[in-house]
Design an enzyme around this catalytic site. Structure first.
Site, PDB file in Angstrom:
ATOM      1  N   ARG A 177     -10.253 -17.485   5.966  1.00  0.00           N
ATOM      2  CA  ARG A 177      -9.669 -16.161   6.254  1.00  0.00           C
ATOM      3  C   ARG A 177      -8.656 -16.183   7.408  1.00  0.00           C
ATOM      4  O   ARG A 177      -8.506 -15.178   8.108  1.00  0.00           O
ATOM      5  CB  ARG A 177     -10.749 -15.103   6.529  1.00  0.00           C
ATOM      6  N   SER A 227     -14.755  -5.909   3.031  1.00  0.00           N
ATOM      7  CA  SER A 227     -15.797  -6.318   3.987  1.00  0.00           C
ATOM      8  C   SER A 227     -15.257  -6.137   5.397  1.00  0.00           C
ATOM      9  O   SER A 227     -14.247  -6.729   5.762  1.00  0.00           O
ATOM     10  CB  SER A 227     -16.157  -7.791   3.791  1.00  0.00           C
ATOM     11  N   GLU A 297     -13.606  -8.453  10.547  1.00  0.00           N
ATOM     12  CA  GLU A 297     -12.637  -9.225   9.758  1.00  0.00           C
ATOM     13  C   GLU A 297     -11.335  -8.428   9.698  1.00  0.00           C
ATOM     14  O   GLU A 297     -10.238  -8.961   9.735  1.00  0.00           O
ATOM     15  CB  GLU A 297     -13.180  -9.441   8.342  1.00  0.00           C
TER      16      GLU A 297
END
Ligand SMILES: Cc1cc2nc3c(=O)[nH]c(=O)nc-3n(C[C@H](O)[C@H](O)[C@H](O)COP(=O)(O)OP(=O)(O)OC[C@H]3O[C@@H](n4cnc5c(N)ncnc54)[C@H](O)[C@@H]3O)c2cc1C
Length: 306
Positions: A177, A227, A297
């Site tokens: 990520r 998320s 995130e």
């Protein structure tokens, strides 16, 4: 002529009048449906226009912010000062041999279905990720065991000096990520994916299965940023939130999803202030109950409301 008018005139010269909006409400352009106004919202349609905007921003010291589909980004209610660049007009997808070439404003979902039509395998994992190609490279998006790193051959970017530069996938530091795109200040304008010839029915079966899994587990009926938290080492964020009995908790119009604990949904015209307060409430509760720090995130940017 005041400064705002000067900036407006210059932006009109670069991207044409119909592609410049003033005081544009950002939530109307974002998957999250959150966020205040941009001073200037522009939608360039060529790489050269992007290069010229970057050069202008540097010369005149007017900051710019890049938006994809806003599916991994929360913009505060005070909005964004300066120029917001959205690449929705750069959405062409084509193929050559075993490659798919996608402009960065194209949706990665569309690139995935385009590859299917060409009987090319490798982008199946991306068939439900609601971001743009540029946003997907920025964070090395991935799902169900696949990620951008596996298939990206190279990208063209506009660097922070305004030059159009080719970057090989190996030069982008793609990892879980993350990438070095934010550190370099690059704007991705095009990506070339190296895929493998496959059987249409087999590729489609994988995509159908992933779509079914996603639809049955994720609250896709509401706007969200996916998320919210990264996976903490040794744990699952969703499980910690579920075990903290936080599902269904609301602040204003924001709710910890009852379908997937890792998601916070914009259920009823939430403000970003509601959303951030709920994120912090979740972080504090999980820390109190399990001693685990949940790291976001999703990025939060922009100004607080006055
Ligand atoms: C329901 C849902 C499901 C999701 N599922 C997944 C999943 O399975 N896997 C996954 O990895 N993610 C998932 N996400 C998160 C998100 O879709 C991805 O991170 C996506 O790649 C973000 O793309 P975007 O265009 O929306 O980027 P944005 O949210 O608009 O922007 C994110 C960052 O990328 C930067 N950026 C955008 N375009 C460019 C560009 N052209 N050049 C340089 N920087 C750029 C922006 O400046 C910003 O900092 C999900 C989100 C939702 C809402």
């Amino acid at each position: 002529m005041d400064n705002k008018e000067k900036i407006y005139n210059k932006l009109m010269d670069i991207v044409k009048e119909e592609n410049v909006k003033v005081d544009e409400m950002l939530r109307d352009h974002l998957y999250t449906r959150l966020g205040g106004k941009a001073d200037f919202f522009i939608t360039p349609s060529t790489y050269e226009e992007i290069q010229n905007v970057v050069k202008f921003s540097k010369e005149e010291d007017v900051p710019f912010t890049l938006l994809g589909n806003g599916s991994n980004l929360i913009i505060k209610d005070g909005g964004i000062r300066g120029i917001v660049i959205n690449l929705k007009h750069l959405d062409k997808i084509s193929s050559e041999g075993n490659t798919v070439v996608a402009q960065s404003g194209a949706r990665i979902i569309d690139a995935s279905y385009y590859a299917l039509e060409q009987h090319l395998s490798g982008l199946e994992f991306a068939c439900g990720i609601p971001g743009t190609v540029g946003g997907a490279l920025y964070m090395n998006a991935g799902a169900y065991g696949g990620e951008i790193k596996d298939v990206l051959d190279y990208a063209f970017v506009v660097d922070k000096e305004g030059n159009l530069v080719k970057r090989l996938a190996s030069e982008l530091d793609l990892d879980y990520r993350t990438s070095n795109i934010p550190d370099n200040g690059d704007i991705v304008v095009e990506a070339t994916f190296n895929l493998t010839p496959g059987n249409y029915e087999d590729i489609k079966a994988v995509m159908d299965d992933l779509t079914y899994k996603r639809e049955s587990k994720q609250p896709l009926e509401y706007p969200s940023c996916g998320s919210v938290f990264k996976r903490p080492p040794g744990y699952f964020a969703g499980k910690l939130i579920q075990d903290s009995k936080l599902q269904g908790t609301t602040i204003g119009g924001a709710e910890v999803s009852t379908k997937h604990a890792g998601f916070i949904v914009n259920k009823d015209n939430a403000t970003t202030t509601d959303y951030i307060a709920l994120i912090e409430h979740v972080q504090n509760t999980v820390k109190e109950k399990f001693g685990v720090d949940l790291e976001r995130e999703v990025r939060i940017i922009g100004e607080d409301p006055e």
